[in-house]
Structures are given as structure tokens and as C-alpha cells.
Design a protein around this motif. Structure first.
Motif, PDB file in Angstrom:
ATOM      1  N   ALA A 185      -6.236   7.227   2.983  1.00  0.00           N
ATOM      2  CA  ALA A 185      -7.471   6.436   2.937  1.00  0.00           C
ATOM      3  C   ALA A 185      -7.992   6.339   1.512  1.00  0.00           C
ATOM      4  N   SER A 222      -5.988   3.959  -0.242  1.00  0.00           N
ATOM      5  CA  SER A 222      -6.315   2.594   0.187  1.00  0.00           C
ATOM      6  C   SER A 222      -7.480   2.034  -0.622  1.00  0.00           C
ATOM      7  N   PRO A 280      -9.544   2.183   6.158  1.00  0.00           N
ATOM      8  CA  PRO A 280      -9.287   3.578   5.746  1.00  0.00           C
ATOM      9  C   PRO A 280      -9.927   4.549   6.745  1.00  0.00           C
TER      10      PRO A 280
END
Length: 310
Positions: free
Chosen positions: A149, A152, A168
Motif C-alpha cells: 500500500a 502504491s 491501497p
């Protein structure tokens, strides 16, 4: 115990892991980078949507000992739903199991060596399938769990403009990425996050190199950039009456793009992706409550389905 020694966390925590798709590689500079490709065979009637899914942190020793580590980086629930709807999924693999989260400040896996260019890797990976006509360039999406995440958000802020939306999960942004975030456009965003997450806490975390900001700070950045005017929330139906956690769906309205900002706040949830799939008690003990009010793979797909680049 350190955060990194604790967080042997993978994107595939929604179900039992096992290899899916085909192992492939793409050249990035002088390095061959590996990934799993699911449902991306040539010959489809039309280019299909693509989800890029980034795995969580892997301890360096575990990643090096396993053969590429690809057996442990896919998300079974996402694969199942992608197959049902004719979508493709790629699971890129980080060098030694660790994403380059801090730009020029390497993690332990690269001490004394140059940091891999993960941004170039993601760009090359998407371009491979778009250029081949397998993937619809207007329907490419990004998700990631935990360190995936964080990576991301870094990709979104670094100017990778191929994504139509992002989701995410259980991870936010570094302070540096927040302060310097300059995408060509802020894409629709959805997240799922447990308030009792002790691996990457809901209210933020201090790394050696940087700070991970809170969930509230992330959504304030997106709210401001997307010019959202109002916020609403409600608790979802509780699937297990004995569970200690509940999911509250929070959404922002009056934005430049309708229904483009959403948070599933798992009240009492841990470092987990909510799912009705049974999971081990040992993992629950280590990483906190796993909620069953939503199926994370499904809400991610539902969110992505609403958006395309124009």
C-alpha cells in the motif's frame, strides 16, 4: 520486536496461499524483474481491465531462500473475481521481498547496493500488456497491502499516470510522498484499514527514514485535491455477532468525480483484509482481529469497476 521482524505479511492473507498464474519477467534497465500474470493470455476478443497488486513486506532471508518468492505474493480472492469478470491481474515481486519505499534511502535488503527502480518496473509491466493490445489502457488499476500500500501511494505520487483508480489496504503514505505528491491527477481512491492495526497503525508510524502518516491525513489530502465538500458514514451489517470489530463505510460527496473517495474503517480490526474466508487463529493472534463484514477483494473490484481514464 521490531515492526519489520513482526510484519511477515503478504497480500495473499485473504486465503491460503499457493501459486496462481504464470511466472514471467520484464527487463528494467539491466535487471530482469519477476512477476505473476493471471488471466492475461493473448487472443481475447477485446483488451481487458488490469489490476496491479503489490504484496506486503517479506523478510529478506525468507525471500532469498524461496524460489523468487512468487508462490506467496498473490491474492486468491482477487484472482477468483478477476477470472469471473474477465479481468487480468499482475503481481510484481519486490527485490528481496522489499519495495523501495524511501526513494534513495534503501532498506536493509539493499544496504551497500543501489536501490531498485520499482517505479520503472511498474511502468514497464503495464506498458508490456497495453502495447500488446491485451489490456485496455483506460482501465488499469492499482492495489497493495501493507508495504504494498505504501508503495502504491509512492507510485501515484511519483507521476505514474496509467491508473484509473487505486485501493491501497492497511498502509498509508510516507511524509515525504505526502509533501511532494504531484500526480497529473489525483485518481479515485478507496482504502480498508483496521483501527487496532499494530503493524502499521491507523494513526501513523515512525520509520527510521521517514514517517508514515495517518489515515486521516491521507484522506484529507485526497479530499482537498478532489474538492470534496461533505462526508457521510454508516456501519455495515455485522456478519458475526460475536466479533469484536465492525466496519464503518465512510465516503465523501460533492467531489469533482462522483463516488471517488471511500474508506472502510474497520473499528477494532487488525492488520488484516476483512473476509469471510476462514483464517488461522495463530495469524489472528499475531496480527489482530480479522473482520467478516465485507469481502475485501469484492469491494475493491466493485470500486474499480466504476472508473476509467478518459
Amino acid at each position: 520486536m521490531s515492526r519489520f521482524s513482526l510484519a511477515l505479511v503478504l497480500l495473499c492473507i485473504t486465503a491460503t496461499c499457493g501459486q496462481a498464474g504464470e511466472e514471467r519477467s520484464v527487463l528494467v534497465g539491466d535487471a530482469a524483474r519477476t512477476y505473476l500474470a493471471h488471466n492475461l493470455e493473448k487472443g481475447a476478443a477485446a483488451p481487458r481491465p488490469l489490476i496491479v497488486a503489490l504484496h506486503g513486506y517479506r523478510r529478506e532471508g525468507d525471500a532469498v531462500r524461496s524460489e523468487h518468492g512468487l508462490v506467496e505474493v498473490y491474492w486468491r480472492g482477487l484472482d477468483t473475481r478477476a477470472t469471473e469478470e474477465g479481468w487480468g491481474v499482475v503481481y510484481p515481486y519486490a527485490v528481496n521481498g522489499q519495495w523501495n519505499l524511501f526513494r534513495d534511502k534503501p532498506l536493509s535488503a539493499w544496504d551497500g547496493a543501489s536501490s531498485p527502480d520499482d517505479i520503472a518496473f511498474l511502468r514497464a509491466l503495464v506498458a508490456r500488456y497495453v502495447d500488446a493490445g491485451v489490456v485496455d489502457a483506460n482501465r488499469v488499476y492499482l492495489t497493495g497491502f501493507s508495504d504494498g500500500a505504501i508503495m502504491s501511494y509512492r507510485a501515484l505520487c511519483a507521476g505514474l499516470d496509467m491508473f484509473a483508480a487505486a485501493a491501497p489496504i492497511s498502509g498509508t503514505m510516507t511524509q515525504t510522498d505526502h509533501d511532494d505528491c504531484a500526480p497529473s491527477a489525483f485518481v479515485p481512491l478507496m482504502s480498508v484499514f483496521g483501527t487496532d492495526d499494530t503493524t502499521l497503525p491507523f494513526d501513523g508510524w515512525l520509520f527510521t527514514h521517514d514517517r508514515e502518516i495517518s489515515v486521516a491525513e491521507v484522506f484529507e489530502l485526497w479530499r482537498r485535491e478532489m474538492a470534496c465538500k461533505r462526508q457521510k458514514s454508516f456501519r455495515l451489517h455485522q456478519a458475526d455477532k460475536n466479533a469484536r470489530s465492525r466496519v464503518r463505510a465512510v465516503s465523501w460527496t460533492g467531489c469533482r468525480v462522483d463516488n471517488a473517495l471511500k474508506l472502510y474503517r474497520v473499528e477494532g480490526g487488525g492488520h488484516q483484509t476483512p473476509s469471510r474466508t476462514p483464517f488461522s487463529k495463530d495469524y489472528m493472534k499475531r496480527f489482530g482481529e480479522r473482520n467478516a463484514d465485507i469481502e475485501t477483494a469484492q469491494v475493491v473490484m466493485n470500486f474499480f469497476r466504476r472508473f476509467r481514464k478518459e
